[in-house]
Scaffold this motif. Structure first.
Motif, PDB file in Angstrom:
ATOM      1  N   SER A  20      80.598  20.723  36.942  1.00  0.00           N
ATOM      2  CA  SER A  20      81.396  19.696  37.631  1.00  0.00           C
ATOM      3  C   SER A  20      82.887  19.918  37.398  1.00  0.00           C
ATOM      4  O   SER A  20      83.698  19.824  38.325  1.00  0.00           O
ATOM      5  N   ARG A  24      86.049  21.103  40.073  1.00  0.00           N
ATOM      6  CA  ARG A  24      87.244  20.261  40.230  1.00  0.00           C
ATOM      7  C   ARG A  24      88.512  21.013  39.858  1.00  0.00           C
ATOM      8  O   ARG A  24      89.575  20.772  40.427  1.00  0.00           O
ATOM      9  N   THR A  92      78.332  19.519  45.400  1.00  0.00           N
ATOM     10  CA  THR A  92      79.651  19.109  44.895  1.00  0.00           C
ATOM     11  C   THR A  92      80.758  19.718  45.753  1.00  0.00           C
ATOM     12  O   THR A  92      81.710  19.022  46.144  1.00  0.00           O
ATOM     13  N   SER A 164      77.394   7.514  42.561  1.00  0.00           N
ATOM     14  CA  SER A 164      77.467   8.946  42.838  1.00  0.00           C
ATOM     15  C   SER A 164      78.884   9.446  42.642  1.00  0.00           C
ATOM     16  O   SER A 164      79.816   8.994  43.315  1.00  0.00           O
ATOM     17  N   ALA A 165      79.029  10.397  41.722  1.00  0.00           N
ATOM     18  CA  ALA A 165      80.360  10.957  41.466  1.00  0.00           C
ATOM     19  C   ALA A 165      80.853  11.753  42.663  1.00  0.00           C
ATOM     20  O   ALA A 165      82.055  11.854  42.897  1.00  0.00           O
ATOM     21  N   GLN A 166      79.913  12.317  43.427  1.00  0.00           N
ATOM     22  CA  GLN A 166      80.343  13.110  44.582  1.00  0.00           C
ATOM     23  C   GLN A 166      80.925  12.200  45.661  1.00  0.00           C
ATOM     24  O   GLN A 166      81.946  12.517  46.272  1.00  0.00           O
ATOM     25  N   ARG A 191      79.760  10.097  36.563  1.00  0.00           N
ATOM     26  CA  ARG A 191      80.649  11.014  35.833  1.00  0.00           C
ATOM     27  C   ARG A 191      82.083  10.862  36.330  1.00  0.00           C
ATOM     28  O   ARG A 191      82.322  10.749  37.538  1.00  0.00           O
ATOM     29  N   ILE A 317      71.171  12.103  35.056  1.00  0.00           N
ATOM     30  CA  ILE A 317      70.374  12.351  36.268  1.00  0.00           C
ATOM     31  C   ILE A 317      69.972  13.828  36.405  1.00  0.00           C
ATOM     32  O   ILE A 317      68.841  14.132  36.775  1.00  0.00           O
ATOM     33  N   ASP A 318      70.895  14.751  36.073  1.00  0.00           N
ATOM     34  CA  ASP A 318      70.576  16.180  36.231  1.00  0.00           C
ATOM     35  C   ASP A 318      69.645  16.682  35.127  1.00  0.00           C
ATOM     36  O   ASP A 318      69.102  17.787  35.224  1.00  0.00           O
ATOM     37  N   LYS A 345      68.340  15.502  45.451  1.00  0.00           N
ATOM     38  CA  LYS A 345      68.999  16.609  44.734  1.00  0.00           C
ATOM     39  C   LYS A 345      68.641  17.934  45.421  1.00  0.00           C
ATOM     40  O   LYS A 345      68.169  17.932  46.550  1.00  0.00           O
TER      41      LYS A 345
HETATM   42  C1  S3P Z   1      77.966  15.979  40.460  1.00  0.00           C
HETATM   43  C2  S3P Z   1      77.482  14.714  40.633  1.00  0.00           C
HETATM   44  C3  S3P Z   1      76.052  14.371  40.625  1.00  0.00           C
HETATM   45  C4  S3P Z   1      75.225  15.495  39.998  1.00  0.00           C
HETATM   46  C5  S3P Z   1      75.623  16.839  40.547  1.00  0.00           C
HETATM   47  C6  S3P Z   1      77.080  17.123  40.223  1.00  0.00           C
HETATM   48  C7  S3P Z   1      79.427  16.197  40.499  1.00  0.00           C
HETATM   49  O1  S3P Z   1      75.615  14.170  41.948  1.00  0.00           O
HETATM   50  O2  S3P Z   1      73.855  15.260  40.231  1.00  0.00           O
HETATM   51  O3  S3P Z   1      74.819  17.852  39.975  1.00  0.00           O
HETATM   52  O4  S3P Z   1      79.898  17.269  40.065  1.00  0.00           O
HETATM   53  O5  S3P Z   1      80.137  15.300  40.957  1.00  0.00           O
HETATM   54  P1  S3P Z   1      75.758  12.759  42.712  1.00  0.00           P
HETATM   55  O6  S3P Z   1      77.174  12.451  42.842  1.00  0.00           O
HETATM   56  O7  S3P Z   1      75.096  12.996  44.030  1.00  0.00           O
HETATM   57  O8  S3P Z   1      75.015  11.777  41.863  1.00  0.00           O
END
Ligand code: S3P
Length: 429
Positions: A20, A24, A92, A164-166, A191, A317-318, A345
């Motif tokens: 991640s 970024r 991502t 969801s961080a994404q 995250r 989650i991962d 996923k």
């Molecule tokens: C990630 C966010 C998570 C994670 C993915 C990486 C990221 O997904 O499962 O492997 O780097 O922001 P989601 O945002 O869909 O939960």
């Protein structure tokens, strides 16, 4: 890959850089002014896809093993790509880059592999459209390929239905190009690497936690420029997780994993291992480049079933594939709830975990938002990874404690996040 039972994994290892954070660092470095120097970058296929996309957007990126220099083009300096932006397997890259592209004055197209192009994109199309972006699913199925054309972005407040961080990161990155403030509230904090890194790069961003409940809001307002930084990427806890599990499960083992990122929004697995009776200690805890880091010492332990649900889910989650493997080897029952996100996923992980654990003789019941696992003894089997890197790695660990031989089909998919996974094992033999 064919694997059989092992005992006595001993030694000190380090794992590759956090996936991640690596993504970024390239993205923010590309839209910052000046040089961003990144060390311990993850050279996995997903992050290399991000590098490739930003090169196509006119950014000069130099690679020397795991050290990367990004010569940033500034906030308004990306160039129109000549080609479709190919993100391969990386969700991502797709969702975060879409946030940046929504704010540009040129057209772009994003596409990925078969798995990526089947993953839900409505979750970013809806809020970006609300901001005034022109983004559409080319096949009109709410999935990639995506087509993005010039729009004029306005700040919004977005109440995200998922943690969801994404999704959060996509909106915050678009917020860099919007008029006024943009904020995202999520039901549980996911995250927060984007928020931490944006702050390091000089963005106007703040995060507030609600006093009662778990909701968290991050708010960004536009700035003139972001500024290049030095980033040392911590070891990926999602990669360390396989060696944590190996250390706990394989008899007579003691493994020290150095320099692992233990950001609380990622470290749920540590709590679960403790709850299951795992002998784990954190050594040398410190903060580097705004991220919590520690060395993790793991020793063979007897594990017990547990219940995993609620606010901790986004922080692990991962890791659910490897947690499911630990549960299958523990005494008693493990219940996993509130994890419906597993279905979207790289594969539907409720299904891939269930099918493969059943093949190994485990008593597992899938549910709508998780699974119920009865601990017992695993038997060697043929594992169908469906090209999901985390399934391949989790079941490689299962193979080490299963009776007989296990064959991991298409184990090369591990390259997505951990190309040297099997080499790290060699260090422990
Ligand atoms: C990630 C966010 C998570 C994670 C993915 C990486 C990221 O997904 O499962 O492997 O780097 O922001 P989601 O945002 O869909 O939960």
């Amino acid at each position: 890959m064919e694997l059989t039972t092992l005992t006595g994994l001993k030694g000190t290892i380090s794992v590759p850089g956090d996936k991640s954070i690596s993504h970024r660092s390239i993205m923010l470095g590309s839209i910052a002014k000046g040089k961003t120097e990144i060390t311990h970058f993850l050279n996995g296929a997903d992050c290399l896809a991000t590098i490739d996309c930003f090169r196509k957007l006119g950014v000069a990126i130099e690679e020397r093993d795991s050290s990367i220099t990004v010569h940033g083009n500034g906030l308004y300096g990306l160039l129109p790509p000549n080609d479709i932006l190919q993100v391969k397997n990386s969700g991502t890259t797709t969702r975060l880059m879409a946030g940046i592209l929504a704010g540009q004055s040129f057209d772009s197209k994003i596409s990925g592999d078969e798995s990526l192009n089947a993953r839900p994109m409505r979750r970013i199309i809806a809020p970006l459209t609300q901001m005034g972006a022109n983004i559409s699913s080319i096949l009109r199925n709410d999935c990639a390929p995506l087509y993005i054309t010039k729009g004029h972005l306005q700040g919004i407040h977005y109440q995200s239905p998922v943690a969801s961080a994404q999704v959060k990161s996509c909106i915050l990155l678009a917020g860099l190009y919007a008029d006024g403030e943009t904020s995202v509230t999520e039901p549980i904090l996911s995250r927060n690497h984007t928020e931490l890194m944006l702050k390091e790069f000089g963005a106007n961003i703040k995060t507030t936690h609600q006093l009662a409940g778990s909701e968290t809001t991050s708010t960004i307002s536009p700035c003139e420029e972001l500024y290049g930084q030095k980033i040392c990427v911590p070891g990926d806890i999602s990669s360390a997780a396989y060696f944590i599990a190996a250390g706990l499960l394989v008899s007579d083992s003691e493994i020290l994993i150095k320099n692992v990122g233990i950001n609380p929004t990622r470290a749920g697995i540590l709590k679960v291992c403790e709850d299951m009776g795992g002998n784990i200690s954190l050594l040398n805890e410190r903060i580097e480049c705004g991220e919590h880091i520690a060395d993790i010492l793991v020793k063979t332990s007897k594990l017990y079933g547990t219940t995993i649900q609620g606010d901790i889910i986004p922080a692990l989650i991962d890791e659910i594939p490897i947690i499911a493997v630990m549960a299958a080897c523990a005494e008693g029952t493990t219940v996993i709830r509130d994890a419906a996100e597993l279905k979207v996923k790289e594969t539907d992980r409720i299904e891939t975990i269930t099918d493969n654990l059943r093949a190994m003789g485990c008593d597992i019941t899938p549910t709508d938002d998780g699974m119920i696992i009865q601990g017992g003894t695993l038997h060697g089997a043929i594992i169908h990874t469906l090209l999901d890197h985390r399934i391949a790695m989790a079941f490689s660990i299962a193979a080490l404690v299963a009776k007989g031989t296990t064959k991991i089909l298409n184990s090369h998919c591990i390259d997505v996040s951990y190309p040297t996974f099997y080499d790290t094992f060699e260090e422990l033999l």
